[in-house]
Design a protein around this motif. Structure first.
Motif, PDB file in Angstrom:
ATOM      1  N   SER A   1       3.422 -13.496  -4.831  1.00  0.00           N
ATOM      2  CA  SER A   1       2.682 -13.705  -3.578  1.00  0.00           C
ATOM      3  C   SER A   1       1.732 -12.551  -3.272  1.00  0.00           C
ATOM      4  N   LEU A   2       1.804 -11.485  -4.069  1.00  0.00           N
ATOM      5  CA  LEU A   2       1.049 -10.266  -3.794  1.00  0.00           C
ATOM      6  C   LEU A   2      -0.459 -10.524  -3.834  1.00  0.00           C
ATOM      7  N   GLU A   3      -1.144 -10.110  -2.747  1.00  0.00           N
ATOM      8  CA  GLU A   3      -2.589 -10.270  -2.630  1.00  0.00           C
ATOM      9  C   GLU A   3      -3.320  -8.935  -2.675  1.00  0.00           C
ATOM     10  N   TRP A   4      -2.637  -7.875  -2.274  1.00  0.00           N
ATOM     11  CA  TRP A   4      -3.271  -6.553  -2.177  1.00  0.00           C
ATOM     12  C   TRP A   4      -2.272  -5.531  -2.710  1.00  0.00           C
ATOM     13  N   PHE A   5      -2.681  -4.767  -3.715  1.00  0.00           N
ATOM     14  CA  PHE A   5      -1.813  -3.745  -4.297  1.00  0.00           C
ATOM     15  C   PHE A   5      -2.626  -2.470  -4.424  1.00  0.00           C
ATOM     16  N   ASP A   6      -2.248  -1.461  -3.649  1.00  0.00           N
ATOM     17  CA  ASP A   6      -3.007  -0.214  -3.579  1.00  0.00           C
ATOM     18  C   ASP A   6      -2.073   0.963  -3.819  1.00  0.00           C
ATOM     19  N   LEU A   7      -2.327   1.689  -4.895  1.00  0.00           N
ATOM     20  CA  LEU A   7      -1.503   2.837  -5.279  1.00  0.00           C
ATOM     21  C   LEU A   7      -2.332   4.105  -5.422  1.00  0.00           C
ATOM     22  N   HIS A   8      -3.490   4.178  -4.785  1.00  0.00           N
ATOM     23  CA  HIS A   8      -4.358   5.327  -5.038  1.00  0.00           C
ATOM     24  C   HIS A   8      -3.748   6.633  -4.553  1.00  0.00           C
ATOM     25  N   ASP A   9      -4.180   7.715  -5.223  1.00  0.00           N
ATOM     26  CA  ASP A   9      -3.767   9.081  -4.911  1.00  0.00           C
ATOM     27  C   ASP A   9      -2.263   9.295  -5.035  1.00  0.00           C
ATOM     28  N   ASN A  10      -1.767   9.112  -6.243  1.00  0.00           N
ATOM     29  CA  ASN A  10      -0.388   9.413  -6.593  1.00  0.00           C
ATOM     30  C   ASN A  10      -0.400  10.145  -7.936  1.00  0.00           C
ATOM     31  N   TYR A  11       0.728  10.150  -8.606  1.00  0.00           N
ATOM     32  CA  TYR A  11       0.855  10.782  -9.920  1.00  0.00           C
ATOM     33  C   TYR A  11       1.423   9.792 -10.924  1.00  0.00           C
ATOM     34  N   LEU A  12       1.057   8.527 -10.770  1.00  0.00           N
ATOM     35  CA  LEU A  12       1.554   7.479 -11.655  1.00  0.00           C
ATOM     36  C   LEU A  12       0.893   7.597 -13.019  1.00  0.00           C
ATOM     37  N   SER A  13       1.654   7.299 -14.068  1.00  0.00           N
ATOM     38  CA  SER A  13       1.149   7.501 -15.428  1.00  0.00           C
ATOM     39  C   SER A  13       1.479   6.304 -16.309  1.00  0.00           C
ATOM     40  N   GLY A  14       1.147   6.442 -17.563  1.00  0.00           N
ATOM     41  CA  GLY A  14       1.349   5.353 -18.514  1.00  0.00           C
ATOM     42  C   GLY A  14       0.103   4.489 -18.571  1.00  0.00           C
ATOM     43  N   THR A  15       0.244   3.337 -19.183  1.00  0.00           N
ATOM     44  CA  THR A  15      -0.885   2.420 -19.272  1.00  0.00           C
ATOM     45  C   THR A  15      -0.870   1.472 -18.079  1.00  0.00           C
TER      46      THR A  15
ATOM     47  N   GLU B   1       0.857  -1.181   0.000  1.00  0.00           N
ATOM     48  CA  GLU B   1       0.000   0.000   0.000  1.00  0.00           C
ATOM     49  C   GLU B   1       0.892   1.229   0.000  1.00  0.00           C
ATOM     50  N   LEU B   2       0.931   1.907  -1.131  1.00  0.00           N
ATOM     51  CA  LEU B   2       1.752   3.106  -1.312  1.00  0.00           C
ATOM     52  C   LEU B   2       0.839   4.276  -1.652  1.00  0.00           C
ATOM     53  N   THR B   3      -0.162   4.496  -0.837  1.00  0.00           N
ATOM     54  CA  THR B   3      -1.208   5.464  -1.131  1.00  0.00           C
ATOM     55  C   THR B   3      -0.865   6.864  -0.645  1.00  0.00           C
ATOM     56  N   GLU B   4      -1.495   7.844  -1.306  1.00  0.00           N
ATOM     57  CA  GLU B   4      -1.425   9.247  -0.916  1.00  0.00           C
ATOM     58  C   GLU B   4       0.002   9.751  -0.769  1.00  0.00           C
ATOM     59  N   ASN B   5       0.786   9.474  -1.808  1.00  0.00           N
ATOM     60  CA  ASN B   5       2.155   9.957  -1.878  1.00  0.00           C
ATOM     61  C   ASN B   5       2.310  10.836  -3.113  1.00  0.00           C
ATOM     62  N   ILE B   6       3.535  11.071  -3.482  1.00  0.00           N
ATOM     63  CA  ILE B   6       3.823  11.845  -4.685  1.00  0.00           C
ATOM     64  C   ILE B   6       4.671  10.964  -5.612  1.00  0.00           C
ATOM     65  N   LEU B   7       4.224   9.722  -5.787  1.00  0.00           N
ATOM     66  CA  LEU B   7       4.914   8.796  -6.672  1.00  0.00           C
ATOM     67  C   LEU B   7       4.528   9.114  -8.106  1.00  0.00           C
ATOM     68  N   SER B   8       5.504   9.072  -8.998  1.00  0.00           N
ATOM     69  CA  SER B   8       5.256   9.452 -10.383  1.00  0.00           C
ATOM     70  C   SER B   8       5.889   8.445 -11.335  1.00  0.00           C
ATOM     71  N   ARG B   9       5.726   8.704 -12.596  1.00  0.00           N
ATOM     72  CA  ARG B   9       6.191   7.885 -13.715  1.00  0.00           C
ATOM     73  C   ARG B   9       5.361   6.605 -13.810  1.00  0.00           C
ATOM     74  N   THR B  10       5.945   5.568 -14.352  1.00  0.00           N
ATOM     75  CA  THR B  10       5.202   4.327 -14.554  1.00  0.00           C
ATOM     76  C   THR B  10       5.496   3.329 -13.441  1.00  0.00           C
ATOM     77  N   ILE B  11       4.660   2.310 -13.351  1.00  0.00           N
ATOM     78  CA  ILE B  11       4.900   1.209 -12.418  1.00  0.00           C
ATOM     79  C   ILE B  11       5.958   0.318 -13.050  1.00  0.00           C
ATOM     80  N   PRO B  12       6.998  -0.060 -12.321  1.00  0.00           N
ATOM     81  CA  PRO B  12       8.043  -0.899 -12.928  1.00  0.00           C
ATOM     82  C   PRO B  12       7.507  -2.289 -13.301  1.00  0.00           C
ATOM     83  N   THR B  13       7.979  -2.818 -14.405  1.00  0.00           N
ATOM     84  CA  THR B  13       7.535  -4.142 -14.859  1.00  0.00           C
ATOM     85  C   THR B  13       7.917  -5.246 -13.888  1.00  0.00           C
TER      86      THR B  13
END
Length: 119
Positions: free
Chosen positions: A39-53, A20-32
């Motif tokens: 093993s990841l069950e929960w992935f939460d990136l809401h409220d950032n500045y992430l872009s791309g597809t 959970e990396l929410t409500e930060n100032i993360l930008s660019r794309t999510i790394p491949t």
């Protein structure tokens, strides 16, 4: 608040179940390398500045139950291979710049309890 981009070294955290990396100032794309977090069950990136597809690599995360990408700058269409995530109960990506229609493959998500898209 965290700034910058998510480092590709996140792929080394192969035992990670919740991220959970929410409500930060993360930008660019999510790394491949996210695709290595099998093993990841929960992935939460809401409220950032992430872009791309929204990456097709999410389709390889077979244990993923929640994927929350709200309030970012993602564009393009949803990848059809999200339909492979049979354990997914939450899929939310509202307040992005997504276009197109919902992939038919999302109809395979029989465990889905919440799906949110919109402006």
């Amino acid at each position: 608040r965290l700034r910058g981009q998510i480092p590709s070294s996140i792929g080394r955290l192969t035992g990670l179940k919740e991220c959970e990396l929410t409500e930060n100032i993360l930008s660019r794309t999510i790394p491949t390398e996210i695709s290595l977090l099998t093993s990841l069950e929960w992935f939460d990136l809401h409220d950032n500045y992430l872009s791309g597809t929204i990456m097709t690599q999410f389709g390889s995360l077979s244990n993923l139950g929640r994927l929350v990408l709200d309030s970012n700058l993602f564009s393009g269409t949803l990848p059809s291979n999200l339909g492979k995530l049979t354990l997914l109960t939450w899929l939310s990506a509202y307040f992005n710049k997504l276009t197109g229609s919902l992939p038919m493959e999302l109809g395979s998500l029989t465990a889905l309890e919440l799906m949110q898209f919109g402006w």
